[in-house]
Scaffold this active site. Structure first.
Site, PDB file in Angstrom:
ATOM      1  N   ASP A  64      39.392  47.429  42.129  1.00 29.31           N
ATOM      2  CA  ASP A  64      39.668  47.027  40.740  1.00 29.31           C
ATOM      3  C   ASP A  64      39.252  48.112  39.752  1.00 29.31           C
ATOM      4  O   ASP A  64      38.078  48.473  39.681  1.00 29.31           O
ATOM      5  CB  ASP A  64      38.878  45.728  40.473  1.00 29.31           C
ATOM      6  CG  ASP A  64      39.143  45.147  39.099  1.00 29.31           C
ATOM      7  OD1 ASP A  64      40.056  45.628  38.406  1.00 29.31           O
ATOM      8  OD2 ASP A  64      38.425  44.189  38.724  1.00 29.31           O
TER       9      ASP A  64
ATOM     10  N   ASP B 171      39.835  38.226  34.444  1.00 29.21           N
ATOM     11  CA  ASP B 171      38.572  38.904  34.130  1.00 29.21           C
ATOM     12  C   ASP B 171      37.795  38.149  33.056  1.00 29.21           C
ATOM     13  O   ASP B 171      38.196  38.117  31.899  1.00 29.21           O
ATOM     14  CB  ASP B 171      38.860  40.321  33.626  1.00 29.21           C
ATOM     15  CG  ASP B 171      39.349  41.236  34.729  1.00 29.21           C
ATOM     16  OD1 ASP B 171      38.634  41.371  35.733  1.00 29.21           O
ATOM     17  OD2 ASP B 171      40.445  41.814  34.584  1.00 29.21           O
TER      18      ASP B 171
ATOM     19  N   MET C 219      34.448  37.994  30.899  1.00 27.55           N
ATOM     20  CA  MET C 219      33.338  38.858  30.448  1.00 27.55           C
ATOM     21  C   MET C 219      32.518  38.150  29.385  1.00 27.55           C
ATOM     22  O   MET C 219      33.079  37.500  28.501  1.00 27.55           O
ATOM     23  CB  MET C 219      33.895  40.142  29.844  1.00 27.55           C
ATOM     24  CG  MET C 219      34.844  40.884  30.751  1.00 27.55           C
ATOM     25  SD  MET C 219      35.502  42.329  29.925  1.00 27.55           S
ATOM     26  CE  MET C 219      36.623  42.944  31.180  1.00 27.55           C
TER      27      MET C 219
ATOM     28  N   HIS D  37      44.778  38.012  38.609  1.00 28.09           N
ATOM     29  CA  HIS D  37      43.388  38.465  38.473  1.00 28.09           C
ATOM     30  C   HIS D  37      42.910  38.127  37.061  1.00 28.09           C
ATOM     31  O   HIS D  37      43.527  38.522  36.071  1.00 28.09           O
ATOM     32  CB  HIS D  37      43.301  39.972  38.730  1.00 28.09           C
ATOM     33  CG  HIS D  37      41.906  40.489  38.757  1.00 28.09           C
ATOM     34  ND1 HIS D  37      41.075  40.347  39.850  1.00 28.09           N
ATOM     35  CD2 HIS D  37      41.171  41.139  37.817  1.00 28.09           C
ATOM     36  CE1 HIS D  37      39.895  40.894  39.592  1.00 28.09           C
ATOM     37  NE2 HIS D  37      39.926  41.380  38.354  1.00 28.09           N
TER      38      HIS D  37
ATOM     39  N   SER E 241      46.120  42.090  36.581  1.00 28.34           N
ATOM     40  CA  SER E 241      45.043  41.615  35.706  1.00 28.34           C
ATOM     41  C   SER E 241      45.616  41.175  34.371  1.00 28.34           C
ATOM     42  O   SER E 241      46.168  41.989  33.625  1.00 28.34           O
ATOM     43  CB  SER E 241      44.024  42.735  35.477  1.00 28.34           C
ATOM     44  OG  SER E 241      43.156  42.340  34.432  1.00 28.34           O
TER      45      SER E 241
ATOM     46  N   MET F  12      34.458  47.991  42.509  1.00 27.22           N
ATOM     47  CA  MET F  12      34.824  48.432  41.162  1.00 27.22           C
ATOM     48  C   MET F  12      35.043  49.941  41.159  1.00 27.22           C
ATOM     49  O   MET F  12      34.142  50.707  41.513  1.00 27.22           O
ATOM     50  CB  MET F  12      33.710  48.082  40.157  1.00 27.22           C
ATOM     51  CG  MET F  12      33.570  46.604  39.841  1.00 27.22           C
ATOM     52  SD  MET F  12      35.091  45.788  39.310  1.00 27.22           S
ATOM     53  CE  MET F  12      35.571  46.761  37.872  1.00 27.22           C
TER      54      MET F  12
ATOM     55  N   MET G  18      32.315  38.652  35.210  1.00 27.92           N
ATOM     56  CA  MET G  18      31.402  39.720  34.762  1.00 27.92           C
ATOM     57  C   MET G  18      30.436  39.074  33.785  1.00 27.92           C
ATOM     58  O   MET G  18      30.481  39.314  32.576  1.00 27.92           O
ATOM     59  CB  MET G  18      32.215  40.854  34.127  1.00 27.92           C
ATOM     60  CG  MET G  18      32.944  41.697  35.164  1.00 27.92           C
ATOM     61  SD  MET G  18      34.326  42.613  34.484  1.00 27.92           S
ATOM     62  CE  MET G  18      35.607  41.380  34.628  1.00 27.92           C
TER      63      MET G  18
ATOM     64  N   HIS H 239      37.318  36.983  38.389  1.00 21.49           N
ATOM     65  CA  HIS H 239      36.282  38.025  38.468  1.00 21.49           C
ATOM     66  C   HIS H 239      35.279  37.776  37.339  1.00 21.49           C
ATOM     67  O   HIS H 239      35.586  38.029  36.176  1.00 21.49           O
ATOM     68  CB  HIS H 239      36.981  39.391  38.325  1.00 21.49           C
ATOM     69  CG  HIS H 239      36.071  40.564  38.291  1.00 21.49           C
ATOM     70  ND1 HIS H 239      36.504  41.821  37.925  1.00 21.49           N
ATOM     71  CD2 HIS H 239      34.746  40.698  38.583  1.00 21.49           C
ATOM     72  CE1 HIS H 239      35.494  42.671  37.988  1.00 21.49           C
ATOM     73  NE2 HIS H 239      34.413  42.011  38.370  1.00 21.49           N
TER      74      HIS H 239
HETATM   75  C1  DX5 Z   1      37.574  45.851  34.323  1.00 19.12           C
HETATM   76  C2  DX5 Z   1      38.301  44.677  34.941  1.00 19.12           C
HETATM   77  C3  DX5 Z   1      39.593  45.051  35.553  1.00 19.12           C
HETATM   78  C4  DX5 Z   1      40.616  45.550  34.576  1.00 19.12           C
HETATM   79  C5  DX5 Z   1      41.594  46.375  35.340  1.00 19.12           C
HETATM   80  O1  DX5 Z   1      36.325  45.448  33.931  1.00 19.12           O
HETATM   81  O2  DX5 Z   1      37.509  44.109  35.967  1.00 19.12           O
HETATM   82  O3  DX5 Z   1      40.129  43.969  36.316  1.00 19.12           O
HETATM   83  O4  DX5 Z   1      41.287  44.526  33.909  1.00 19.12           O
HETATM   84  O5  DX5 Z   1      42.430  46.985  34.440  1.00 19.12           O
HETATM   85  P1  DX5 Z   1      43.068  48.404  34.711  1.00 19.12           P
HETATM   86  O6  DX5 Z   1      43.924  48.273  35.925  1.00 19.12           O
HETATM   87  O7  DX5 Z   1      43.825  48.681  33.472  1.00 19.12           O
HETATM   88  O8  DX5 Z   1      41.923  49.386  34.944  1.00 19.12           O
HETATM   89 ZN    ZN Z   2      38.521  42.633  37.334  1.00 21.42          ZN
END
Ligand code: DX5
Ligand code: ZN
Length: 217
Positions: A175, A35, A37, A33, A8, A137, A68, A66
């Site tokens: 994840d 993320d 948000m 990956h 990530s 998750m 969010m 991903h």
């Molecule tokens: C959390 C994200 C994850 C996060 C994982 O909301 O979706 O992808 O970056 O990070 P670690 O492995 O540090 O929990």
């Molecule tokens: Zn993620």
């Protein structure tokens, strides 16, 4: 089959993102990956299209995006243009999930569905055959570096069972809080893909860490 590993980039050093990208490119990792948000679906804002553009230019592996965010349908085309190969939306953010998945596939991407820790596997029973990847998750989404929720093992087992019973080809991705200790039990429970941020980027040797996660036996 060895696990697929998706580091990530949320945990990368953003002041030197190129170094993080190069590390992933030259490692045994399989995907990036990414993320995204929005500060509405989750209590944090990460990054958007300008960062994705930089990633697309340099990343030599598939972008596993991903989302969010609320109303992900509004941005499907734009994420395709930004280079997403797999686009994952949250079950909890989609009123018409079937339509959203069709739309993602129509744009030439693999379609993923993420489920929050409180969402039961049974909620996916009537849609599982339409999902390329379920992202389980194992923390509440929003931040990297959180503690793994152990109930995830049981969820992965039940998801694997649902996939087999449905004759689906869906892959299981986990994840949040993935580390050197839970990688093997996750693989044994049925995980195909592991996301890891903090574990990889805070390791003194990220490439070795990726190598271990990929084959934790
Ligand atoms: C959390 C994200 C994850 C996060 C994982 O909301 O979706 O992808 O970056 O990070 P670690 O492995 O540090 O929990
Ligand atoms: Zn993620």
């Amino acid at each position: 089959m060895p696990l697929l590993i998706a580091p990530s980039i949320l945990s990368a050093d953003f002041s030197n993102l190129k170094a993080g990208i190069d590390m992933i490119n030259t490692s045994e990792a399989d995907w990036f990956h990414v993320d995204v948000m929005d500060g509405v679906f989750v209590p944090n804002i990460s990054f958007g299209f300008p960062i994705m553009k930089a990633l697309k230019e340099h990343a030599q592996k598939m972008l596993d995006v991903h989302l969010m965010i609320v109303e992900p349908d509004r941005y499907i085309e734009e994420f395709k243009k930004a280079g997403a190969g797999l686009l994952t939306v949250h079950y909890e953010a989609c009123t018409h999930l079937h339509r959203t998945l069709q739309n993602i596939k129509h744009h030439g991407m693999k379609a993923g569905v993420a489920i929050n820790p409180h969402t039961p596997i049974s909620a996916l029973a009537d849609i599982i055959r339409d999902i390329d990847v379920v992202l389980v998750m194992s923390v509440n989404p929003g931040f990297g570096g959180q503690k793994f929720i152990p109930h995830t093992f049981d969820k992965v087992l039940r998801l694997k069972q649902l996939i087999i019973e449905s004759s689906a080809k869906t892959k299981i991705e986990v994840d949040g809080g993935v580390d050197l200790d839970n990688a093997l039990p996750l693989m044994r429970a049925g995980a195909d893909i592991l996301v890891a941020g903090n574990t990889i980027f805070s390791s003194p040797n990220p490439k070795e860490c990726i190598k271990f996660l990929k084959d934790p036996l």
